[in-house]
Design a protein around this motif. Structure first.
Motif, PDB file in Angstrom:
ATOM      1  N   GLN A 127     -83.727 -20.670  -9.637  1.00  0.00           N
ATOM      2  CA  GLN A 127     -84.315 -19.722 -11.030  1.00  0.00           C
ATOM      3  C   GLN A 127     -85.447 -18.953 -10.449  1.00  0.00           C
ATOM      4  N   LEU A 128     -85.506 -17.901 -11.409  1.00  0.00           N
ATOM      5  CA  LEU A 128     -86.821 -16.951 -11.443  1.00  0.00           C
ATOM      6  C   LEU A 128     -87.825 -17.534 -12.251  1.00  0.00           C
ATOM      7  N   ASN A 129     -89.097 -17.602 -11.740  1.00  0.00           N
ATOM      8  CA  ASN A 129     -90.124 -18.284 -12.203  1.00  0.00           C
ATOM      9  C   ASN A 129     -90.787 -17.610 -13.552  1.00  0.00           C
ATOM     10  N   PHE A 130     -90.494 -18.061 -14.835  1.00  0.00           N
ATOM     11  CA  PHE A 130     -91.063 -17.501 -15.868  1.00  0.00           C
ATOM     12  C   PHE A 130     -92.591 -18.039 -16.323  1.00  0.00           C
ATOM     13  N   GLN A 144     -81.531 -14.422 -14.419  1.00  0.00           N
ATOM     14  CA  GLN A 144     -82.510 -14.800 -13.772  1.00  0.00           C
ATOM     15  C   GLN A 144     -82.747 -16.441 -13.908  1.00  0.00           C
ATOM     16  N   ILE A 145     -82.473 -16.897 -14.934  1.00  0.00           N
ATOM     17  CA  ILE A 145     -82.558 -18.455 -15.220  1.00  0.00           C
ATOM     18  C   ILE A 145     -81.404 -19.006 -16.167  1.00  0.00           C
ATOM     19  N   ASN A 193     -80.044 -14.163 -10.245  1.00  0.00           N
ATOM     20  CA  ASN A 193     -81.369 -13.534  -9.351  1.00  0.00           C
ATOM     21  C   ASN A 193     -80.900 -12.965  -8.006  1.00  0.00           C
ATOM     22  N   ASN A 203     -89.486 -14.480  -6.243  1.00  0.00           N
ATOM     23  CA  ASN A 203     -90.452 -14.618  -7.547  1.00  0.00           C
ATOM     24  C   ASN A 203     -91.331 -13.484  -7.536  1.00  0.00           C
ATOM     25  N   ASN A 236     -89.809 -10.664 -14.166  1.00  0.00           N
ATOM     26  CA  ASN A 236     -88.774 -11.400 -14.937  1.00  0.00           C
ATOM     27  C   ASN A 236     -88.708 -10.628 -16.361  1.00  0.00           C
ATOM     28  N   SER A 260     -91.532  -9.305 -18.213  1.00  0.00           N
ATOM     29  CA  SER A 260     -92.589  -8.317 -17.740  1.00  0.00           C
ATOM     30  C   SER A 260     -92.578  -7.048 -18.650  1.00  0.00           C
ATOM     31  N   LEU A 263     -83.415  -5.048 -15.919  1.00  0.00           N
ATOM     32  CA  LEU A 263     -83.582  -6.181 -15.030  1.00  0.00           C
ATOM     33  C   LEU A 263     -83.623  -5.844 -13.540  1.00  0.00           C
TER      34      LEU A 263
END
Length: 563
Positions: free
Chosen positions: A85-88, A155-156, A188, A322, A326, A329, A335
Motif C-alpha cells: 500500500q501507499l501510505n495515506f 495506490q491502496i 503503486n 512512499n 498520494n 496530495s 497520479l
C-alpha cells in the motif's frame, strides 16, 4: 462531513458483523486443492485462494505467473495479505488547512474497515482471491458470476475491505443467486512501474496490476464451476480505479477478451462505477515518478536501475514508494502510478482504441457520481488564484498542453463558485476562491469526460446504459462525492439507492439488462443520451447534457490532456 462519517460508521458495523465466527465448515475441491470455507448468515466464503506465484524476487514488476501448485487441504476462512500500500497517513495537506484536513484523514484511516489494508497487513505475496456464494449451492448450479475489482487510485486497496455477504444475500432473496469473486492485484510501484527504463525492459510490465486481474479472470474460467458458478456468465465490475481497470480489460489487446486457457470469453458484461478508459500515455510519461523512486531507493547510480529496485528488501522498496505523492496530495488524481500504453496489453492510446472500436463488444453500464472531484482535491486547497490554477494544471496535469489549451480549459471552468462543485449549491461550500472550480475540473477531466466519450462510442456497437448518481448530495462541502456508491453496492447505505443498485446489478448479471421490476425504466443510452439518475429517494431518467461545452472541450484536446 457528518453524513460521510455516519455512512462509514454503518459500513464498519456491517463488516464487523460479517466477520463473525463461522458456524459450519463447507468445502470445495479444485485442481489446486480442497478449500475449507466458512458459512455465515446463509453465505459461504472461501478466502485467500492463491491464483499466481508470489510476485517476489525476479517476479517483482513482472507479469504474474499462474500457480501450478497443489495446496492440499487448506483453511480458507481468512483473507490473504493485501498487496503493498501507499501510505495515506502522511501529513500531505497544505498550510492553513492542514490541521482540519489531517484530522479528517486520521479519523478515516483509523476505522476498522481500513485497518485491514494497513501496511502491517500487506506483503508482496498477495495474489489471492475470494469466493462468496449462497450456502449449499451445488457444483452443478451454473450461477452467474460477478467479479469485483476494488478501487483506491492504483495506490491502496484490498479485498478484505469488501465483504460480499450482503450482496449475495440479496441475490438469494431475489431468487437470482450469484457467485461473487474478489481478487487482489498489485498497485503503486509494484503493479504500475513507469519510466523509459521500465518500458524498455522485457521482464517488466508497466501494467502488471492489470495482468494480475486478467490472470484472476483466467482462474475463474478454470475453477469457478466447482463453486457452482458458470464461467460463461461472468460480469466484471468495479469502482474508481477498479472501474478504470474494468475499462482497460475491455480494451485489452485491442478488445480481445478470449481466455488463453479455455478459448472462451473471460466475461460477457461489464459495469464501471466512476471510471472509464482514461487517456494515459506510454511509460516515459511517468519518468519523473521513476526518477523519484530510484533516488529514494538509493539506485540512482546503478547501471541497471530495475535490477537494483528488484534487489531491495520489501521494506525498503515500500519506503521508497512512499516518497511519491498520494491521491490526497496537491497532485490529486494526476497520479504517479497509472496504467500505461505498453504496445501490448494497452496497445495504443486509450482514446485511439475507443475511436477505432478496439474494445470488447459486450453490454456495459458506465456511470459516475455527480460531484466526483470534491473528495479528491483536499491537497489542492492552497491553490487560490487564477495564476496558481494555471500553473497547477500545466505542471501537475498536462505538461504537454499549450498555454492556449490550458487557458481554454480555464475559460470553460471559471472560478465562479455558482458553476463549481458541489454543483447546484450556489455560493455555498466555497472553501477558497478556487476550490469549487478545481472540484469541477477534476471531476470532469478524470470521470465525466472519459465516460461521456466512451458511451457515445459504445452505444453504436453494443447495449450501453449510463447513470449519474446524486445520492448523499446533502453532504456538506462534498455533495454526491466520489466513492459513496460503494456504500450502496455492498449494502451499507440504508437509503433507497442500495436496494436499487444491488437489484439492478443482479438482474444485469442474469439478463444482461439492468432493468428490474419495481424500479423506473432505464433506457439504453442511445442517440438521445439518457441517463438514469440515482437519488436518495426515487431514481429518474435525465438527459446527459450537463456541462456540454466544457466536457466537449476536454475531449477535443484529449491527445494533449493525456496523463
Amino acid at each position: 462531513m457528518v453524513v460521510v462519517c455516519a455512512a462509514l460508521t454503518a459500513l464498519v458495523s456491517f463488516v464487523t458483523l460479517g466477520a463473525a465466527a463461522p458456524t459450519s465448515g463447507p468445502s470445495v475441491s479444485t485442481s489446486q486443492g480442497t478449500w475449507l470455507g466458512a458459512s455465515v448468515f446463509g453465505v459461504e466464503s472461501y478466502k485467500g485462494i492463491p491464483f499466481a506465484e508470489p510476485p517476489v524476487g525476479n517476479l517483482r514488476f513482472a507479469a504474474p505467473v499462474p500457480t501450478t501448485k497443489n495446496f492440499g487441504t487448506v483453511d480458507a476462512t481468512r483473507y490473504g495479505k493485501s498487496c503493498p500500500q501507499l501510505n495515506f497517513a502522511n501529513g500531505v495537506f497544505p498550510g492553513f488547512f492542514n490541521n482540519i484536513a489531517q484530522d479528517v484523514l486520521d479519523l478515516v484511516t483509523s476505522l476498522p474497515i481500513l485497518s485491514a489494508i494497513a501496511s502491517t497487513d500487506a506483503a508482496e505475496d498477495c495474489l489471492t482471491l475470494n469466493v462468496f456464494r449462497p450456502a449449499g449451492v451445488a457444483s452443478t448450479a451454473k450461477l452467474p458470476v460477478m467479479v469485483w475489482v476494488y478501487g483506491g487510485a492504483f495506490q491502496i486497496g484490498g479485498t478484505s475491505m469488501y465483504d460480499a455477504t450482503n450482496f449475495v444475500q440479496r441475490s438469494a432473496r431475489l431468487g437470482k443467486p450469484v457467485v461473487f469473486v474478489t481478487m487482489n492485484y498489485r498497485m503503486n510501484s509494484f503493479g504500475f512501474l513507469p519510466g523509459k527504463e521500465a518500458g524498455a525492459d522485457p521482464s517488466v510490465s508497466a501494467n502488471a496490476g492489470l495482468l494480475d486481474q486478467r490472470l484472476a479472470l483466467e482462474w475463474v474460467q478454470q475453477n469457478i464451476a466447482a463453486f457452482g458458478g458458470d464461467p460463461g456468465k461472468v460480469t466484471i465490475f468495479g469502482e474508481s480505479a477498479g472501474a478504470i481497470s474494468v475499462a482497460f480489460q475491455l480494451t485489452a489487446y485491442g478488445g480481445n477478451i478470449i481466455s488463453s486457457t479455455t478459448g472462451n470469453p473471460l466475461f460477457r458484461a461489464a459495469i464501471m462505477q466512476s471510471g472509464s478508459p482514461i487517456p494515459v500515455g506510454p511509460p516515459e510519461y511517468g519518468q519523473g515518478t521513476f526518477d523519484t523512486l530510484v533516488s529514494a531507493a538509493g539506485c540512482s547510480t546503478a547501471s541497471d536501475k530495475i535490477a537494483c529496485l528488484r534487489a531491495l528488501p520489501y521494506s525498503k522498496m515500500r519506503d521508497a514508494t512512499n516518497a511519491l505523492p498520494n491521491i490526497l496530495s496537491v497532485r490529486s488524481v494526476s497520479l504517479p502510478f497509472l496504467p500505461r500504453m505498453d504496445g501490448d496489453f494497452i496497445p495504443a492510446l486509450p482514446q485511439e482504441l475507443t475511436r477505432s472500436g478496439r474494445y470488447a463488444k459486450v453490454p456495459i453500464v458506465n456511470g459516475d457520481q455527480y460531484d466526483e472531484g470534491t473528495i479528491l482535491t483536499l491537497g489542492a486547497l492552497n491553490i487560490t488564484t487564477d495564476a496558481q490554477v494555471k500553473t497547477w494544471l500545466k505542471t501537475n496535469w498536462f505538461p504537454r498542453a499549450s498555454d492556449a489549451q490550458i487557458d481554454g480549459l480555464m475559460a470553460q471552468y471559471p472560478s465562479d463558485p455558482r458553476q463549481g462543485s458541489p454543483f447546484d449549491t450556489g455560493l455555498l461550500y466555497a472553501v477558497t476562491p478556487q476550490s469549487k472550480r478545481i472540484n469541477a475540473l477534476v471531476g470532469d477531466l478524470v470521470f465525466q469526460a472519459p465516460r461521456r466519450a466512451f458511451v457515445e462510442y459504445t452505444r453504436e456497437t453494443q447495449p450501453t446504459w449510463s447513470y449519474s448518481s446524486r445520492a448523499l448530495r446533502a453532504a456538506p462541502f462534498l455533495g454526491s462525492f466520489h466513492g459513496n456508491d460503494i456504500l450502496s453496492t455492498f449494502g451499507y447505505n440504508p437509503l433507497a439507492p442500495s436496494q436499487e443498485i444491488q437489484t439492478r446489478w443482479i438482474n444485469y448479471a442474469y439478463n444482461l439488462d439492468p432493468n428490474a421490476a419495481g424500479f423506473p425504466n432505464w433506457p439504453q443510452y442511445g442517440k438521445n443520451a439518457q441517463l438514469l439518475q440515482f437519488t436518495d429517494l426515487v431514481s429518474k431518467v435525465v438527459p446527459d447534457t450537463f456541462r456540454q461545452s466544457g466536457i466537449a472541450f476536454i475531449w477535443g484536446q484529449v491527445d494533449s490532456f493525456t496523463l
